[in-house]
Each structure stands twice: as C-alpha cells, then as structure tokens.
Design an enzyme around this catalytic site. Structure first.
Site, PDB file in Angstrom:
ATOM      1  N   HIS A 108       0.811  -1.234   0.000  1.00 50.20           N
ATOM      2  CA  HIS A 108       0.000   0.000   0.000  1.00 50.20           C
ATOM      3  C   HIS A 108       0.837   1.273   0.000  1.00 50.20           C
ATOM      4  O   HIS A 108       0.505   2.249   0.678  1.00 50.20           O
ATOM      5  CB  HIS A 108      -0.949   0.009   1.195  1.00 50.20           C
ATOM      6  N   HIS A 178      -9.608   2.102   1.078  1.00 53.53           N
ATOM      7  CA  HIS A 178      -9.471   0.926   1.938  1.00 53.53           C
ATOM      8  C   HIS A 178     -10.461   0.965   3.108  1.00 53.53           C
ATOM      9  O   HIS A 178     -10.114   0.615   4.235  1.00 53.53           O
ATOM     10  CB  HIS A 178      -8.036   0.837   2.449  1.00 53.53           C
ATOM     11  N   GLU A 311     -11.856  -3.714  -2.270  1.00 52.86           N
ATOM     12  CA  GLU A 311     -10.921  -2.727  -2.809  1.00 52.86           C
ATOM     13  C   GLU A 311     -10.821  -2.889  -4.319  1.00 52.86           C
ATOM     14  O   GLU A 311     -10.172  -3.804  -4.812  1.00 52.86           O
ATOM     15  CB  GLU A 311      -9.556  -2.899  -2.159  1.00 52.86           C
TER      16      GLU A 311
END
Length: 350
Positions: A108, A178, A311
């Site tokens: 991420h 997220h 996601e």
C-alpha cells in the site's frame, strides 16, 4: 444538492487538518478528512430509516496518526503488494520499503504512503477534490506524480471515488480506497452479510508470502465462489482460518463501469452495490484485526471480522505478472479510476 461543511480536525506536522461533512437530501452523511483522504464516518439508513455509521475508524485524528490498518484511507502510490519491494522499469531497478512485516513485501505505498499526508482540498460540487504532488523518489518510486482524488456523495445515494494521475517519468500507479464496511451499523460482526462478486476467477496467493502465484483459477466449488449471493459466515467456515484476502478477476462487459459486487445485511436491510472501471476487487474480511488492539469509535473494540473491504484496483503484484494488469504509467498518459458504491434497502422483517 449535497450540503457540505468544513471543520477543524487537528494538526499534522504543522499542517492544519480539516474534516468535511457531506449530507445528501436523503440524510446520508459522509465525513472525510484531508489527512489521507480518510473516510471517518458513513451514516446510511436501514429499512426503517434509522441511520447508522457503517465504516470502521476512530473519533480523533491522533488515533489515525498513531497507525492503523488503513481504516477508510487511500492506498497508493501502488495499492496492494509488490513482491520484495523490487521492480524494474526501462532497465533500471527500484527498491521500495518492505513494510509488511509478516510477509516481507511492499504494501500500500510503503512506510509513508498516500494515507499519511495532508492533501490539498476544496469543495467541488457534491464532493471534495483532494490533490497532491508525490515527489520523484518518494518511498522509492520514480517520477513526480500529480494526483487528484475526488470523493462525492450524490442525492441518489451514491458514494463516488474518482482518481486521476499523471507523471513526468515512467512509474507505477494503482490507487484504491481501503474502507472497512459493516452494514449492520457495527452492531455485530460481518458473518451474516450476504455477498455476491461478479467474478468467475481469482488470482490465488502463496500463503507464505501473500503474493499471487501467477495462476488464474476458477472459483467453482471453492469457498471463494460468490457468483451467487452467499452468506459470508458460511463461506468463511470453509476456510481453515476463516480468512479472505484475495483478488477477484471481474467479468468484462461493455459498460464503462462494471458491476463488481453487492452486499446485503439482512437484519438492517442495507444493501451496498459496487461498480468500477477497474479489473479486479480485493476481498478482505478483516481476519487480522485481532492481531492488535484497536479501540475504535465510541470505545468499540475492533476484533477479527468486524468489517470487510472491497478494494477495486489492479491485480496485486502486477508489475511482476505481465499477464495480469498494466500498472505502468508513462509520461503523457493519464491514470483514471472510478468506483461507485450505491446504497439502498430491501424489504423484510427485522
């Protein structure tokens, strides 16, 4: 027309942090901050018109600053995992932080990804337009990247995410939100939710690394089969550790926004339908939340399965799997991503 107000939320490294509240004509209410573009609250009515907050998060900015499992935040410059934090572009090798401790992968966006910056922000119609410039070399990524992220709440009960980016050098981009959802209003875990995902295939992972193996496997006959609406708890019972953290290959169709998933919580009647122009959606059922102590809003303790994530994004580790997705952004090109969450209710008895 959506009503928007702006409030002081705190400070981060000498910068003022704001919290925006968006309320549509039906009473749906969204709170989002310019720190990490984090959605802190999302109030949605049940079948009786009673509003409840359906996203996990915190009451105070300090809790987000202290570190968290990406509650409500943008993930980037490259969402999901990059194997070993390494990749090659135009003959040059790049090494990123391997910030996912259990697996040793890049996750991420790294140690300080897009979720840990204060973004420029302004009201833009029925939404908030966030923007920032990610410097060349930030977290090891090449190229100066100009990014905008618009989050809107419409009067027809749509939560809309728009992302756009361009770079002065060849780079890697994959952005997503997220948020952890619980359509019961966080009154119980997610096991009673009914989930449908518009996908016939997944990209399975190696349990030791959490990276895709490169295979594309059918969901038929497996716990991953959500082609028809399926009770999430029943599917979890078919997994040894009740875990889901897997990418689904969405069916292709002629629409610019493809149907990705639909979730129904039968007790409240709330329904969330997800559409996107992205090729995949990562299902995560929050099974790792119990690994740490998370005290959320109102002192609520978030344990495993307190919320789920859907996601929308490119496939994980695509930079090492050429048959997956193209996550390389060239100079002169524009990255465009749109995902919508449509909220409604079903009839029935509590």
């Amino acid at each position: 027309m959506t009503q928007i107000t702006k409030h002081f939320f705190g400070e981060h490294q000498g910068q003022e942090v704001s919290l925006y509240t968006l309320t549509n004509k039906n009473g749906l209410r969204l709170c989002v901050t310019d720190y990490g573009c984090i959605i802190t609250q999302l109030w949605v009515p049940d079948r009786n018109g009673e509003l409840a907050d359906i996203v996990l998060g915190f009451d105070e900015l300090a809790s987000y600053q202290a570190g968290h499992p990406f509650f409500g935040a943008i993930a980037g410059r490259c969402a999901n995992r990059i194997g070993g934090g390494r990749f090659s572009l135009k003959g040059q090798e790049y090494q990123l932080a391997c910030n996912e401790a259990p697996t040793g992968q890049h996750l991420h966006g790294g140690v300080r990804g897009f979720d840990k910056y204060v973004w420029r922000s302004e009201v833009d119609g029925d939404g908030i337009l966030f923007s920032r410039v990610s410097a060349d070399g930030e977290e090891g990524y090449p190229g100066e990247l100009w990014v905008t992220h618009r989050i809107a709440l419409t009067d027809d009960n749509r939560l809309v995410f728009d992302y756009s980016a361009h770079s002065d050098r060849t780079t890697v981009v994959n952005l997503t939100n997220h948020s952890y959802y619980n359509l019961s209003g966080q009154r119980q875990d997610i096991c009673q939710h009914q989930l449908q995902i518009n996908a016939d295939f997944i990209t399975p992972t190696d349990p030791a690394t959490s990276l895709p193996t490169g295979e594309v496997l059918s969901v038929a006959g497996s716990a991953f089969d959500f082609r028809q609406a399926t009770c999430l708890g029943e599917a979890m019972a078919r997994r040894p550790d009740r875990d889901f953290d897997i990418n689904y290959v969405l069916r292709r169709d002629s629409e610019s926004l493809r149907f990705a998933a639909e979730v129904t919580e039968p007790n409240s009647g709330r329904v969330m339908r997800v559409l996107t122009n992205q090729p995949g959606v990562q299902l995560y059922n929050g099974f790792k939340l119990s690994n740490k102590h998370w005290e959320g809003k109102g002192g609520e303790i978030y344990r495993a399965f307190a919320g789920f994530c859907l996601e929308a994004q490119a496939f994980p580790d695509s930079i090492h799997q050429p048959h997956f997705c193209d996550v390389v952004l060239q100079p002169g090109e524009t990255y465009q991503h749109r995902t919508e969450h449509h909220f409604s209710v079903i009839d029935g008895q509590e």
